[in-house]
Design a protein around this motif. Structure first.
Motif, short mmCIF file in Angstrom:
data_model
loop_
_atom_site.label_atom_id
_atom_site.label_comp_id
_atom_site.label_asym_id
_atom_site.label_seq_id
_atom_site.Cartn_x
_atom_site.Cartn_y
_atom_site.Cartn_z
N GLY A 144 -2.95 3.53 7.30
CA GLY A 144 -1.68 3.19 6.65
C GLY A 144 -1.40 3.96 5.39
O GLY A 144 -0.58 3.53 4.57
N ALA A 145 -2.08 5.12 5.20
CA ALA A 145 -1.83 5.91 3.99
C ALA A 145 -0.36 6.30 3.92
O ALA A 145 0.31 6.48 4.94
N LEU A 146 0.15 6.42 2.70
CA LEU A 146 1.56 6.73 2.49
C LEU A 146 1.75 8.25 2.47
O LEU A 146 1.08 8.97 1.72
N ILE A 147 2.68 8.72 3.29
CA ILE A 147 2.99 10.15 3.36
C ILE A 147 4.28 10.40 2.58
O ILE A 147 5.31 9.79 2.86
N LEU A 148 4.21 11.29 1.58
CA LEU A 148 5.40 11.71 0.83
C LEU A 148 5.75 13.11 1.32
O LEU A 148 5.09 14.09 0.97
N TRP A 149 6.79 13.19 2.14
CA TRP A 149 7.03 14.40 2.93
C TRP A 149 7.42 15.61 2.10
O TRP A 149 6.85 16.69 2.27
N GLU A 150 8.38 15.48 1.20
CA GLU A 150 8.79 16.64 0.41
C GLU A 150 7.67 17.15 -0.49
O GLU A 150 7.57 18.35 -0.76
N LEU A 151 6.83 16.23 -0.96
CA LEU A 151 5.73 16.61 -1.85
C LEU A 151 4.50 17.09 -1.08
O LEU A 151 3.56 17.62 -1.68
N LYS A 152 4.49 16.85 0.25
CA LYS A 152 3.35 17.22 1.09
C LYS A 152 2.07 16.56 0.56
O LYS A 152 1.02 17.21 0.41
N VAL A 153 2.19 15.26 0.29
CA VAL A 153 1.08 14.49 -0.28
C VAL A 153 0.84 13.25 0.57
O VAL A 153 1.79 12.63 1.06
N ILE A 154 -0.42 12.90 0.75
CA ILE A 154 -0.81 11.66 1.43
C ILE A 154 -1.62 10.82 0.45
O ILE A 154 -2.60 11.30 -0.12
N ILE A 155 -1.20 9.57 0.24
CA ILE A 155 -1.85 8.70 -0.75
C ILE A 155 -2.48 7.50 -0.04
O ILE A 155 -1.80 6.74 0.65
N GLU A 156 -3.79 7.35 -0.21
CA GLU A 156 -4.50 6.20 0.33
C GLU A 156 -4.27 5.00 -0.60
O GLU A 156 -4.47 5.09 -1.81
N LEU A 157 -3.84 3.89 -0.02
CA LEU A 157 -3.58 2.69 -0.81
C LEU A 157 -4.40 1.52 -0.27
O LEU A 157 -4.33 1.21 0.93
N ASN A 158 -5.16 0.89 -1.15
CA ASN A 158 -5.92 -0.30 -0.78
C ASN A 158 -5.06 -1.54 -1.00
O ASN A 158 -4.09 -1.51 -1.77
N PRO A 159 -5.39 -2.65 -0.36
CA PRO A 159 -4.64 -3.89 -0.59
C PRO A 159 -4.60 -4.24 -2.07
O PRO A 159 -5.62 -4.23 -2.75
N GLY A 160 -3.40 -4.52 -2.57
CA GLY A 160 -3.24 -4.89 -3.98
C GLY A 160 -2.93 -3.73 -4.90
O GLY A 160 -2.59 -3.95 -6.07
N ASP A 161 -3.05 -2.48 -4.42
CA ASP A 161 -2.69 -1.33 -5.25
C ASP A 161 -1.18 -1.32 -5.50
O ASP A 161 -0.40 -1.80 -4.67
N LEU A 162 -0.79 -0.75 -6.64
CA LEU A 162 0.63 -0.58 -6.96
C LEU A 162 0.96 0.90 -7.00
O LEU A 162 0.22 1.69 -7.57
N LEU A 163 2.08 1.26 -6.39
CA LEU A 163 2.54 2.65 -6.42
C LEU A 163 4.02 2.67 -6.77
O LEU A 163 4.84 2.04 -6.10
N PHE A 164 4.36 3.39 -7.84
CA PHE A 164 5.75 3.58 -8.22
C PHE A 164 6.23 4.90 -7.64
O PHE A 164 5.54 5.92 -7.77
N LEU A 165 7.39 4.89 -7.02
CA LEU A 165 7.92 6.13 -6.44
C LEU A 165 9.44 6.11 -6.42
O LEU A 165 10.05 5.04 -6.29
N PRO A 166 10.06 7.29 -6.56
CA PRO A 166 11.52 7.40 -6.44
C PRO A 166 11.90 7.42 -4.96
O PRO A 166 12.18 8.47 -4.39
N ASP A 167 11.90 6.25 -4.34
CA ASP A 167 12.03 6.17 -2.89
C ASP A 167 13.41 6.55 -2.37
O ASP A 167 13.59 6.74 -1.17
#
Length: 232
Positions: free
Chosen positions: A134-157
């Protein structure tokens, strides 16, 4: 999340992000003249209120980190005026979307960007459950972010297309957000905006009036010249 009421067939006009169940609990001004509490929150009644209250610490944490990491966005969100009968539901954010997975259908989003969110604001994502992947893929940035339960991620969605890698297990997520339409409403309703619009309209009318008067003078002079030519 398991205590939430069974979802009803709501006529939600939004992007197809996946097959999982979605609940919106928020204040927004979607397809309306004034902000209102979204229909899903009203339909879910006490269950919705209990969910938001039970996660009050999560909203506080999101708001605290937002103020530290993005102070400009935080101030912009907090300075949005609301009618006396309305309150922000998720700390500094107007509300949240609850993405509910199940054993057969975990929260696994398709590539999308949230076009209705604040254009240059940020939303806050928090995944939870018992899952792998379930890692988050940010397509324009070509980045994949692993997120554990309870993690917080701020993004310009609203600006970045994003989706999830494959998930095994049960995965849910909550995203706190404030939609652009709240700012559009404030802009429409603010006296300053109305005064500027009125001023621009007045200047435009004055300019058009001068043009009409100039045309009249030109036509009058042309007619006078034509009369002189006939007399000669």
């Amino acid at each position: 999340i398991e205590s939430l009421p069974t979802p009803q067939n709501d006529n939600y006009r939004g992007i197809d992000r996946g097959e999982y169940t979605v609940r919106h609990y928020c204040i927004w001004c979607a397809y309306a003249k004034e902000p209102f509490i979204c229909s899903q929150f009203c339909k879910d009644g006490e269950g919705a209120k209990m969910f938001m209250q039970a996660n009050s610490q999560l909203w506080e944490s999101m708001s605290m980190y937002l103020s530290e990491l993005f102070p400009g966005v935080y101030n912009e969100f907090m300075n949005l005026p609301l009618a006396p009968h309305l309150d922000r539901m998720a700390g500094a954010f107007m509300g949240c979307v609850i993405n509910m997975g199940s054993g057969d259908i975990p929260v696994e989003t398709k590539p999308h960007h949230d076009v209705k969110e604040r254009a240059f604001g940020v939303s806050c994502l928090c995944p939870f459950g018992t899952y792998k992947g379930g890692a988050l893929i940010l397509w324009e940035l070509k980045v994949i972010i692993e997120l554990n339960p309870g993690d917080l991620l701020f993004l310009p969605d609203s600006l970045i297309h994003h989706s999830n890698e494959r998930v095994t297990g049960i995965r849910h997520s909550v995203v706190a957000f404030t939609q652009q339409n709240m700012f559009d409403y404030w802009k429409r309703s603010s006296s300053e905006f109305r005064d500027k619009k009125k001023s621009k309209l007045g200047k435009r009318k004055e300019k058009e009036k001068r043009k009409r008067e100039l045309r009249k003078r030109v036509i009058k002079k042309a007619m006078q010249n034509a009369s002189k030519i006939e007399m000669d």
